[in-house]
Structures are given as C-alpha cells and as structure tokens.
Design a protein around this motif. Structure first.
Motif, PDB file in Angstrom:
ATOM      1  N   GLN A  52       2.870 -14.489  28.898  1.00  0.00           N
ATOM      2  CA  GLN A  52       1.049 -14.829  29.053  1.00  0.00           C
ATOM      3  C   GLN A  52       0.946 -15.217  27.424  1.00  0.00           C
ATOM      4  O   GLN A  52      -0.102 -16.210  27.027  1.00  0.00           O
ATOM      5  N   ILE A  53       1.676 -14.928  26.485  1.00  0.00           N
ATOM      6  CA  ILE A  53       1.396 -15.056  24.964  1.00  0.00           C
ATOM      7  C   ILE A  53       1.838 -16.615  24.711  1.00  0.00           C
ATOM      8  O   ILE A  53       0.872 -17.311  24.347  1.00  0.00           O
ATOM      9  N   LEU A  54       2.940 -16.991  25.258  1.00  0.00           N
ATOM     10  CA  LEU A  54       3.658 -18.229  25.180  1.00  0.00           C
ATOM     11  C   LEU A  54       2.738 -19.274  25.740  1.00  0.00           C
ATOM     12  O   LEU A  54       2.555 -20.337  25.227  1.00  0.00           O
ATOM     13  N   ASP A  55       2.456 -19.193  27.099  1.00  0.00           N
ATOM     14  CA  ASP A  55       1.753 -19.905  27.736  1.00  0.00           C
ATOM     15  C   ASP A  55       0.317 -20.188  27.264  1.00  0.00           C
ATOM     16  O   ASP A  55      -0.225 -21.377  27.024  1.00  0.00           O
ATOM     17  N   ASP A  56      -0.262 -19.181  26.875  1.00  0.00           N
ATOM     18  CA  ASP A  56      -1.742 -19.195  25.884  1.00  0.00           C
ATOM     19  C   ASP A  56      -1.611 -20.290  24.788  1.00  0.00           C
ATOM     20  O   ASP A  56      -2.474 -20.973  24.598  1.00  0.00           O
ATOM     21  N   LEU A  57      -0.622 -19.830  24.005  1.00  0.00           N
ATOM     22  CA  LEU A  57      -0.491 -20.608  22.750  1.00  0.00           C
ATOM     23  C   LEU A  57      -0.069 -22.150  23.024  1.00  0.00           C
ATOM     24  O   LEU A  57      -0.856 -22.929  22.214  1.00  0.00           O
ATOM     25  N   THR A  58       0.702 -22.453  23.907  1.00  0.00           N
ATOM     26  CA  THR A  58       0.948 -23.742  24.136  1.00  0.00           C
ATOM     27  C   THR A  58       0.376 -24.623  25.202  1.00  0.00           C
ATOM     28  O   THR A  58       0.621 -25.706  25.278  1.00  0.00           O
ATOM     29  N   SER A  59      -0.357 -24.016  25.936  1.00  0.00           N
ATOM     30  CA  SER A  59      -1.226 -24.644  27.125  1.00  0.00           C
ATOM     31  C   SER A  59      -2.578 -25.451  26.277  1.00  0.00           C
ATOM     32  O   SER A  59      -3.139 -25.975  27.055  1.00  0.00           O
TER      33      SER A  59
END
Length: 303
Positions: A110-117
């Motif tokens: 969730q954290i990485l998807d949110d940052l990179t999307s």
C-alpha cells in the motif's frame, strides 16, 4: 512483497533515545520491505546504540552530530543522512523520514503503490506563511501559522545601554512588516516562506535537490541556521519554491495534537480505529514503555 522491481524505498532515521524501540522499528522495516536501505543518524551523545545488533542494510552517519530538539542540528543531521543514502550505487527511488517514535500503519504494498502511482515528487505539509495570515488569522487551530511568521519572518534587535544610569535598560525592537524585514531576510515575492510538519517523504529527484541546495553557500540556509524550529520550515520552503518539483500537501503521517502542548499525543490501543481509518502510511508518536500492544496489533495488520 509484490512490488515492481523498478521502484524501491529507503528510510532515513533520526534517533537519539530508546534503543529497543529503534531496533523494533528497524526489524519491522526489514520484515516489510525486504531489508531496504536504511540510513540512521543516531546521536550517540544522548544514548548508546549497539552497532552489532544492526543488520547489514543499515548505514550510520559518522561522525554523528550532537542534536537538540527544535535546533538546526536536526536539519543538518537529516541532510547528512540523505547524502549518505544517495551516494551509494543503488540508491532508492523514494525515502521516508522517520524517528523511532514512528511506526507503519499500512502494508508495504500500500505504501509503495501509493507513492509511485502518482506524479508527485514529495509528500510534505507546506503552508505558505504570510504577513496577512500573521495579522488576521483568528482560527485557534491555525495559531501555528501565526507562530511560524513570528519565528521565520520577523527580525529582532536588542540594545543594551553602556551608560551607567541606563545600565538596567534593555531595549528590544522587532520588525514585522515585509517592507521593514526585507533587508534582513531571504524571502521575497519569488521566494516565499513555508512551514509544516518536520516529517515527510520524497523521491530521489527531490532528495538530490535538497542535497545540492544545502551544499551551496546561500542566504536561505544561513537564515535558518540561526533559528529555532528550522526543521518545520527549511525543507518546506526549499521544496515548495522549486519550480521543477511537484508537491502533495500531505505528510502521509497520522499525528494527534488533541492534547495540546509542544508534543503530540502518545498513541494507545484506543487510537487504533483512527489509525486504520487514516490514509497515512505511518503514525507517531508511539512509546513501547507506555503501550506496546498497539505495535503488536499493527504488526499483525501490516504483515
């Protein structure tokens, strides 16, 4: 963890106390993100930290700085950690600035998807500080905006008389209006002052801009180096005035200031529903000596 191999995340830790809580946070980040690059600036003058207990993905800033709360040394420690992180061959695409009082409240995906999307370069709280707000803001919950102007955008002078009959006379003059402070401050129509929470996350583009800007001899860095609470305005001002960077006015951090005072509420099990309802990635502040059960529950939820 099923993240795209083209995106990676690292962590900057600014620590000075509670070694057991530091080890716990590091172990959690290692478990969630498969041993990411973690750069820690630990103030060994405040307490010891056993280097032997740290995994090989941890880099320590050496020599460390002696840090003080609300002091520019916090800014310097953060920049030194960023420099160490982004001089390694495989530096991360994103970094998150943490203290040992922080803890993740979302899964790694969730954290990485949110940052990179999204197309943002940094997630950082940044509110513009103006003379108009200083003079006319009446909302109690926005008092910090008025305080920010007083801290960063005014100029004070003190005068002590050398005459014996005026020996007890101390005169202090504080300039507030921008027309009067202009000769003494770095701010202008092209360089506005911003303020917000110390804690933020950003990508390598923003990180390298911070490193390069800070390494130059410039009026902005010199100005903040003489001020208290610089950690709540320096990075905000630097990034918000960079035309090539896109910022989201969101620190992705859950912090409860309902208790009032200079420090946020220590989070307990009773706060868990609010944490889970939040869109934040991390929360603060936690204290394992007061309530470790909430961290145990977060471990279960974010595993």
């Amino acid at each position: 963890m099923s993240n795209s191999p083209s995106k990676s995340i690292g962590f900057i830790l600014i620590t000075h106390s509670k070694p057991l809580q530091i080890y716990r946070l590091i172990n959690k980040l290692n478990s969630m993100f498969n041993y990411p690059l973690i750069v820690c600036h630990h103030d060994f003058s405040k307490c010891d930290l056993s280097v032997d207990r740290l995994s090989k993905n941890i880099l320590l800033v050496s020599p460390h700085l002696q840090t003080k709360w609300a002091d520019f040394s916090i800014v310097e420690a953060t920049v030194q950690a960023l420099k160490l992180m982004y001089e390694v061959p495989e530096c991360p695409d994103w970094f998150v600035l943490l203290s040992c009082a922080d803890y993740p409240i979302k899964t790694a995906k969730q954290i990485l998807d949110d940052l990179t999307s999204n197309y943002y370069d940094a997630y950082i709280q940044h509110e513009k500080i103006t003379y108009e707000t200083y003079k006319h803001e009446l909302r109690p919950n926005m008092l910090w905006l008025k305080n920010s102007y007083q801290r960063y955008c005014t100029k004070s002078f003190s005068f002590n008389s050398s005459k014996q009959y005026l020996a007890n006379l101390d005169l202090k003059v504080c300039l507030e209006h921008p027309l009067l402070t202009k000769p003494f401050l770095p701010f202008s129509e092209k360089l506005a002052c911003f303020s917000g929470s110390q804690w933020f996350c950003a990508n390598n583009k923003a990180a390298n801009y911070i490193i390069d800007f800070h390494s130059e001899r410039n009026a902005l860095t010199l100005h903040y180096s003489k001020l208290k609470y610089a950690d709540e305005s320096y990075f905000q001002t630097l990034l918000a005035n960079a035309p090539h960077l896109k910022l989201q006015n969101d620190r992705r951090r859950y912090i409860d200031w309902s208790d009032g005072g200079c420090h946020p509420k220590t989070l307990l099990m009773e706060d868990l529903p609010n944490l889970l309802a939040s869109s934040a990635h991390f929360a603060r502040k936690f204290d394992i000596d007061i309530d470790s059960n909430i961290l145990n529950e977060l471990d279960r939820i974010t595993s």
